[in-house]
Motif scaffolding. Structure first.
Motif, PDB file in Angstrom:
ATOM      1  N   UNK A 190      -4.269   4.496  -8.129  1.00  0.00           N
ATOM      2  CA  UNK A 190      -2.966   4.221  -8.603  1.00  0.00           C
ATOM      3  C   UNK A 190      -2.099   3.911  -7.233  1.00  0.00           C
ATOM      4  N   UNK A 191      -2.313   4.598  -6.291  1.00  0.00           N
ATOM      5  CA  UNK A 191      -1.777   4.697  -4.971  1.00  0.00           C
ATOM      6  C   UNK A 191      -1.628   3.324  -4.535  1.00  0.00           C
ATOM      7  N   UNK A 192      -2.501   2.272  -4.618  1.00  0.00           N
ATOM      8  CA  UNK A 192      -2.759   0.978  -4.408  1.00  0.00           C
ATOM      9  C   UNK A 192      -1.791   0.139  -4.916  1.00  0.00           C
ATOM     10  N   UNK A 193      -1.158   0.407  -5.986  1.00  0.00           N
ATOM     11  CA  UNK A 193       0.012  -0.107  -6.624  1.00  0.00           C
ATOM     12  C   UNK A 193       1.359  -0.048  -5.894  1.00  0.00           C
ATOM     13  N   UNK A 194       1.373   0.825  -4.970  1.00  0.00           N
ATOM     14  CA  UNK A 194       2.611   1.312  -4.150  1.00  0.00           C
ATOM     15  C   UNK A 194       2.793   0.657  -2.741  1.00  0.00           C
ATOM     16  N   UNK A 195       3.751   0.948  -2.191  1.00  0.00           N
ATOM     17  CA  UNK A 195       4.027   0.566  -0.822  1.00  0.00           C
ATOM     18  C   UNK A 195       3.377   1.395   0.297  1.00  0.00           C
ATOM     19  N   UNK A 196       2.123   0.662   1.027  1.00  0.00           N
ATOM     20  CA  UNK A 196       1.360   1.341   1.802  1.00  0.00           C
ATOM     21  C   UNK A 196       1.313   0.853   3.171  1.00  0.00           C
ATOM     22  N   UNK A 197       1.084   1.541   4.316  1.00  0.00           N
ATOM     23  CA  UNK A 197       0.762   0.837   5.437  1.00  0.00           C
ATOM     24  C   UNK A 197      -0.590   0.107   5.585  1.00  0.00           C
ATOM     25  N   UNK A 198      -0.928  -0.481   6.411  1.00  0.00           N
ATOM     26  CA  UNK A 198      -2.365  -1.145   6.374  1.00  0.00           C
ATOM     27  C   UNK A 198      -3.257   0.017   6.667  1.00  0.00           C
ATOM     28  N   UNK A 199      -3.057   0.947   7.553  1.00  0.00           N
ATOM     29  CA  UNK A 199      -4.130   1.914   7.681  1.00  0.00           C
ATOM     30  C   UNK A 199      -4.242   3.107   6.496  1.00  0.00           C
TER      31      UNK A 199
END
Length: 379
Positions: free
Chosen positions: A120-129
């Protein structure tokens, strides 16, 4: 000039300063003066003052409506803190360490819940790393859930989860995860009697895994398949390759993690191959070593599934020595463990049953063993 009457005409001195700046390239005439100057030279504005080709980065930044600092800053922004990732990392490791001993149904429930949270975290805003690390963590937990699925007899679900883990490994460009996904395919094939299929699964990943711990496991699964195909020389080669990979690896810091291959586990692989090849003295020696290394000083067992297979190996050695009483006793010890991988246990227990039936077909003690085996298959 009448068409641009609203434009405030500069003084002579101002116009002269502007002209010098235009000539030096310090600045360009604006949209009012550019056409006038071009007309004075009997040409058009675009020919006299060509527009510079825009920089691709400038185009991108302009399209996003962000300046450079804001654009770069956005790439570094995330909804996930470092503390959260640390917690997930620790949890994934804990789940993989609990595989040999935890109740499989409870571990499956917890592993599935954590897999859902992580993805579910993949739906949020993430840095590339962060995006890549979350893919990796999800891959490890998916591998774990797939193993437990197979342990409790959910073959179709286990294969689907294995494939999902493989896809996560590919996306994250992580050869360990894709290697373990191939190892699981080999394990599934082995326990279903598809020995050629097991070898093909190993071959699909071994070239990218020779510097990794999973390469040892892949070589071991190949050796198990070859042993059952009667390829004695090839078994030795496969075990030798696995041993060579193991020698090159640093000793792992955490031996409890299911996806860590340690030197003690190699005895477990060799035990299986020796038993199938009829090398009883070596098989017995490896089996006793497996039991010893899997038992803590207080008598508790850290790897109950390995110990169960070791007792079945001792059962086979006993029955070949015409000691049915000991063989059945060792078989019952194998069945007594609470933590089981049912397909693996039934596979080795079935091979043991064939040895017993061949030598003592009508003995009541043979029926005792077979009845216990049937009750396991009904679970």
């Amino acid at each position: 000039m009448r068409a641009k009457s609203s434009h405030n005409l500069p003084t002579d001195s101002t116009l002269l300063r502007n002209w010098r700046r235009w000539e030096s390239g310090e600045s360009r005439p604006d949209d009012f003066y550019a056409p006038i100057i071009a007309a004075a030279f009997d040409t058009v504005t675009a020919a006299f003052f060509p527009k510079a080709r825009p920089n691709r980065d400038d185009e991108l930044l302009s399209a996003t409506g962000m300046d450079t600092l804001e654009f770069i800053g956005r790439l570094r922004m995330s909804d996930v803190s470092a503390a959260t990732l640390d917690a997930i990392r620790i949890t994934a490791e804990r789940l993989c360490c609990e595989y040999p001993i935890a109740d499989p149904h409870e571990l499956h429930t917890e592993g599935t819940a954590w897999l859902r949270r992580i993805t579910s975290l993949l739906d949020g805003r993430l840095t590339l790393s962060q995006h890549r690390e979350i893919l990796v963590l999800a891959g490890w937990v998916a591998l774990l859930v797939g193993c437990v699925d197979y342990d409790i007899g959910r073959r179709t679900t286990a294969e689907a989860t294995r494939r999902a883990a493989h896809s996560l490994g590919l996306e994250a460009e992580n050869p360990e995860i894709t290697g373990w996904a191939a190892e699981m395919a080999a394990w599934f094939a082995l326990t279903q009697g598809n020995y050629r299929g097991a070898i093909e699964a190993v071959d699909s990943a071994i070239d990218t895994s020779r510097q990794l711990g999973v390469g040892v496991q892949l070589s071991a699964q190949r050796a198990k398949a070859l042993a059952r195909l009667g390829e004695r020389k090839e078994v030795e080669n496969a075990l030798g390759e696995g041993r060579a990979i193991l020698e090159r690896l640093d000793h792992p810091a955490n031996l409890d993690n299911h996806f860590v291959v340690d030197p003690q586990k190699f005895d477990f692989y060799a035990m299986d191959c020796c038993r199938v090849a009829g090398e009883d003295r070596l098989a017995e020696s490896y089996a006793r070593e497996v039991i010893r290394n899997s038992t803590r000083a207080d008598g508790t067992v850290r790897n109950p599934m390995r110990v169960s297979e070791a007792h079945l190996t001792l059962a086979v050695v006993a029955v070949r020595n015409r000691d049915l009483e000991l063989a059945v006793d060792e078989g019952m010890r194998a069945f007594a463990g609470k933590r089981r991988s049912l397909p693996s246990l039934m596979w080795i227990a079935g091979e043991t049953a064939r040895e017993i039936i061949e030598r003592f077909p009508g003995d009541p003690r043979t029926r005792i063993y077979l009845d216990q085996l049937r009750s396991l298959s009904a679970e």
